[in-house]
Motif scaffolding. Structure first.
Motif, PDB file in Angstrom:
ATOM      1  N   SER A  56       0.823  -1.205   0.000  1.00  0.00           N
ATOM      2  CA  SER A  56       0.000   0.000   0.000  1.00  0.00           C
ATOM      3  C   SER A  56       0.858   1.257   0.000  1.00  0.00           C
ATOM      4  O   SER A  56       0.621   2.192  -0.783  1.00  0.00           O
ATOM      5  CB  SER A  56      -0.936   0.004   1.218  1.00  0.00           C
ATOM      6  OG  SER A  56      -1.687   1.204   1.264  1.00  0.00           O
ATOM      7  N   PHE A  60       1.668   4.353  -3.121  1.00  0.00           N
ATOM      8  CA  PHE A  60       1.689   5.811  -3.018  1.00  0.00           C
ATOM      9  C   PHE A  60       2.994   6.374  -3.577  1.00  0.00           C
ATOM     10  O   PHE A  60       3.007   7.450  -4.183  1.00  0.00           O
ATOM     11  CB  PHE A  60       1.501   6.237  -1.561  1.00  0.00           C
ATOM     12  CG  PHE A  60       0.074   6.262  -1.109  1.00  0.00           C
ATOM     13  CD1 PHE A  60      -0.675   7.425  -1.141  1.00  0.00           C
ATOM     14  CD2 PHE A  60      -0.536   5.099  -0.667  1.00  0.00           C
ATOM     15  CE1 PHE A  60      -1.999   7.447  -0.742  1.00  0.00           C
ATOM     16  CE2 PHE A  60      -1.864   5.105  -0.259  1.00  0.00           C
ATOM     17  CZ  PHE A  60      -2.597   6.277  -0.294  1.00  0.00           C
ATOM     18  N   THR A 207      -4.393  15.542  -5.080  1.00  0.00           N
ATOM     19  CA  THR A 207      -4.907  14.467  -4.235  1.00  0.00           C
ATOM     20  C   THR A 207      -5.883  13.590  -5.012  1.00  0.00           C
ATOM     21  O   THR A 207      -5.811  12.356  -4.957  1.00  0.00           O
ATOM     22  CB  THR A 207      -5.614  15.059  -3.001  1.00  0.00           C
ATOM     23  OG1 THR A 207      -4.676  15.823  -2.253  1.00  0.00           O
ATOM     24  CG2 THR A 207      -6.182  13.959  -2.125  1.00  0.00           C
ATOM     25  N   TYR A 208      -6.785  14.203  -5.743  1.00  0.00           N
ATOM     26  CA  TYR A 208      -7.779  13.454  -6.506  1.00  0.00           C
ATOM     27  C   TYR A 208      -7.129  12.762  -7.710  1.00  0.00           C
ATOM     28  O   TYR A 208      -7.528  11.650  -8.086  1.00  0.00           O
ATOM     29  CB  TYR A 208      -8.897  14.386  -6.954  1.00  0.00           C
ATOM     30  CG  TYR A 208      -9.589  15.064  -5.802  1.00  0.00           C
ATOM     31  CD1 TYR A 208     -10.617  14.427  -5.108  1.00  0.00           C
ATOM     32  CD2 TYR A 208      -9.204  16.337  -5.369  1.00  0.00           C
ATOM     33  CE1 TYR A 208     -11.247  15.037  -4.032  1.00  0.00           C
ATOM     34  CE2 TYR A 208      -9.824  16.953  -4.296  1.00  0.00           C
ATOM     35  CZ  TYR A 208     -10.841  16.296  -3.627  1.00  0.00           C
ATOM     36  OH  TYR A 208     -11.458  16.892  -2.552  1.00  0.00           O
ATOM     37  N   SER A 211      -5.358   9.640  -6.333  1.00  0.00           N
ATOM     38  CA  SER A 211      -6.340   8.614  -5.980  1.00  0.00           C
ATOM     39  C   SER A 211      -6.876   7.921  -7.226  1.00  0.00           C
ATOM     40  O   SER A 211      -6.976   6.685  -7.285  1.00  0.00           O
ATOM     41  CB  SER A 211      -7.482   9.240  -5.182  1.00  0.00           C
ATOM     42  OG  SER A 211      -8.514   8.299  -4.943  1.00  0.00           O
ATOM     43  N   ARG A 214      -4.144   5.678  -8.852  1.00  0.00           N
ATOM     44  CA  ARG A 214      -3.917   4.426  -8.116  1.00  0.00           C
ATOM     45  C   ARG A 214      -4.971   3.377  -8.459  1.00  0.00           C
ATOM     46  O   ARG A 214      -4.658   2.194  -8.605  1.00  0.00           O
ATOM     47  CB  ARG A 214      -3.920   4.691  -6.608  1.00  0.00           C
ATOM     48  CG  ARG A 214      -2.611   5.180  -6.046  1.00  0.00           C
ATOM     49  CD  ARG A 214      -2.587   5.122  -4.529  1.00  0.00           C
ATOM     50  NE  ARG A 214      -3.621   5.964  -3.939  1.00  0.00           N
ATOM     51  CZ  ARG A 214      -3.467   7.244  -3.667  1.00  0.00           C
ATOM     52  NH1 ARG A 214      -2.305   7.835  -3.926  1.00  0.00           N
ATOM     53  NH2 ARG A 214      -4.443   7.951  -3.136  1.00  0.00           N
ATOM     54  N   GLN A 215      -6.208   3.819  -8.609  1.00  0.00           N
ATOM     55  CA  GLN A 215      -7.289   2.867  -8.872  1.00  0.00           C
ATOM     56  C   GLN A 215      -7.210   2.285 -10.281  1.00  0.00           C
ATOM     57  O   GLN A 215      -7.427   1.089 -10.471  1.00  0.00           O
ATOM     58  CB  GLN A 215      -8.635   3.548  -8.651  1.00  0.00           C
ATOM     59  CG  GLN A 215      -8.887   3.916  -7.201  1.00  0.00           C
ATOM     60  CD  GLN A 215     -10.194   4.670  -7.028  1.00  0.00           C
ATOM     61  OE1 GLN A 215     -11.263   4.093  -7.140  1.00  0.00           O
ATOM     62  NE2 GLN A 215     -10.090   5.971  -6.769  1.00  0.00           N
ATOM     63  N   ARG A 224     -14.899   5.735  -5.004  1.00  0.00           N
ATOM     64  CA  ARG A 224     -14.088   6.948  -4.880  1.00  0.00           C
ATOM     65  C   ARG A 224     -13.672   7.475  -6.258  1.00  0.00           C
ATOM     66  O   ARG A 224     -13.475   8.691  -6.423  1.00  0.00           O
ATOM     67  CB  ARG A 224     -12.851   6.639  -4.022  1.00  0.00           C
ATOM     68  CG  ARG A 224     -11.791   7.745  -3.960  1.00  0.00           C
ATOM     69  CD  ARG A 224     -12.312   8.994  -3.271  1.00  0.00           C
ATOM     70  NE  ARG A 224     -11.407  10.108  -3.441  1.00  0.00           N
ATOM     71  CZ  ARG A 224     -10.457  10.445  -2.561  1.00  0.00           C
ATOM     72  NH1 ARG A 224     -10.307   9.738  -1.453  1.00  0.00           N
ATOM     73  NH2 ARG A 224      -9.677  11.478  -2.783  1.00  0.00           N
ATOM     74  N   ASP A 228     -13.426  11.313  -7.545  1.00  0.00           N
ATOM     75  CA  ASP A 228     -12.172  11.872  -8.067  1.00  0.00           C
ATOM     76  C   ASP A 228     -12.368  12.480  -9.447  1.00  0.00           C
ATOM     77  O   ASP A 228     -11.933  13.604  -9.713  1.00  0.00           O
ATOM     78  CB  ASP A 228     -11.091  10.787  -8.124  1.00  0.00           C
ATOM     79  CG  ASP A 228     -10.704  10.270  -6.749  1.00  0.00           C
ATOM     80  OD1 ASP A 228     -10.787  11.040  -5.785  1.00  0.00           O
ATOM     81  OD2 ASP A 228     -10.320   9.086  -6.650  1.00  0.00           O
TER      82      ASP A 228
END
Length: 252
Positions: A56, A60, A207-208, A211, A214-215, A224, A228
């Motif tokens: 995890s 990041f 930040t968005y 996110s 990553r997905q 989420r 985003d």
């Protein structure tokens, strides 16, 4: 005397895209180099600390450095480009043409994005190999990755036309880049950050973008992603609207 009618939007975009792309035909090697080396060093450095924290934390590190590349190369170069256009009087030339401001910004952003793609693939594949992460790239990445770049294009163009000199614009752009990388869970997982930094991160498009990336790159997809992409779309509209009002354009 006949008034020259504007070309259709798609033709405006294509002509401006070719102009912007040709402006950087000699500098694409430098763009690719600086957009690759800095993020790869970031992955090596942060990965050595985050390896013991699990997959995890490493996710990041990988995606955060992709966002870093977008900020430094995509947004940073657009800041310099529009600051130069303003200082050199090139915006006055574009203002004489039957084109729209938003199309000019979109064309410049698209040209820089095309030049940025080699760095993106090298950082993504090389970073995943160094961190021993397995990629699960979803087809939505084809939409999400450009969607992450466009808000930065609006911000870059806005900063570029808002300051008196290219040096001032570049300094503000570097400061904003550092802020967007350090507030919110971009490079560092939220559980490793103070609560106030996590909350401040909700004000940053980085930040968005992190996110969403990553997905679609590592998985899994969640609800989420809808939040985003909605926020990023809103940032695009706000950014383009603000630069449209700020950019000095004859005939307004």
């Amino acid at each position: 005397m006949k008034t020259r009618l504007p070309l259709p939007l798609h033709l405006q975009f294509w002509d401006l895209f070719l102009i912007e792309l040709s402006n950087w035909r000699w500098g694409w090697r430098n763009l690719a180099l600086t957009g690759t080396v800095l993020p790869m060093f970031g992955i090596l450095l942060l990965g050595s600390f985050a390896r013991e924290l699990g997959a995890s934390a490493l996710s990041f590190v990988l995606v955060g450095n992709l966002v870093m590349a977008l900020l430094f190369e995509h947004m940073g170069k657009l800041i310099s480009h529009f600051a130069y256009l303003k200082t050199a009087g090139s915006l006055d030339y574009f203002a004489t043409l039957p084109i729209r401001k938003a199309v000019l910004i979109l064309a410049a952003s698209s040209a820089f994005f095309i030049l940025f793609l080699p760095s993106l693939f090298v950082v993504l594949l090389g970073g995943a190999w160094l961190l021993r992460l397995e990629l699960h790239v979803h087809q939505l990445a084809l939409i999400v990755i450009p969607l992450c770049a466009l808000p930065l294009a609006g911000i870059g163009a806005l900063i570029g036309v808002s300051f008196r000199t290219p040096e001032e614009a570049s300094a503000v752009g570097r400061l904003l880049t550092i802020l967007m990388l350090t507030i919110g869970p971009v490079l560092i997982p939220p559980e490793r950050l103070p609560d106030w930094l996590v909350w401040l991160g909700f004000l940053s498009p980085a930040t968005y973008a992190a996110s969403a990336l990553r997905q679609v790159i590592l998985g899994p997809l969640s609800f989420r992603l809808l939040l985003d992409t909605t926020v990023l779309s809103g940032c695009i509209l706000i950014g383009f609207w603000m630069v449209d009002r700020k950019m000095d354009w004859r005939g307004n």
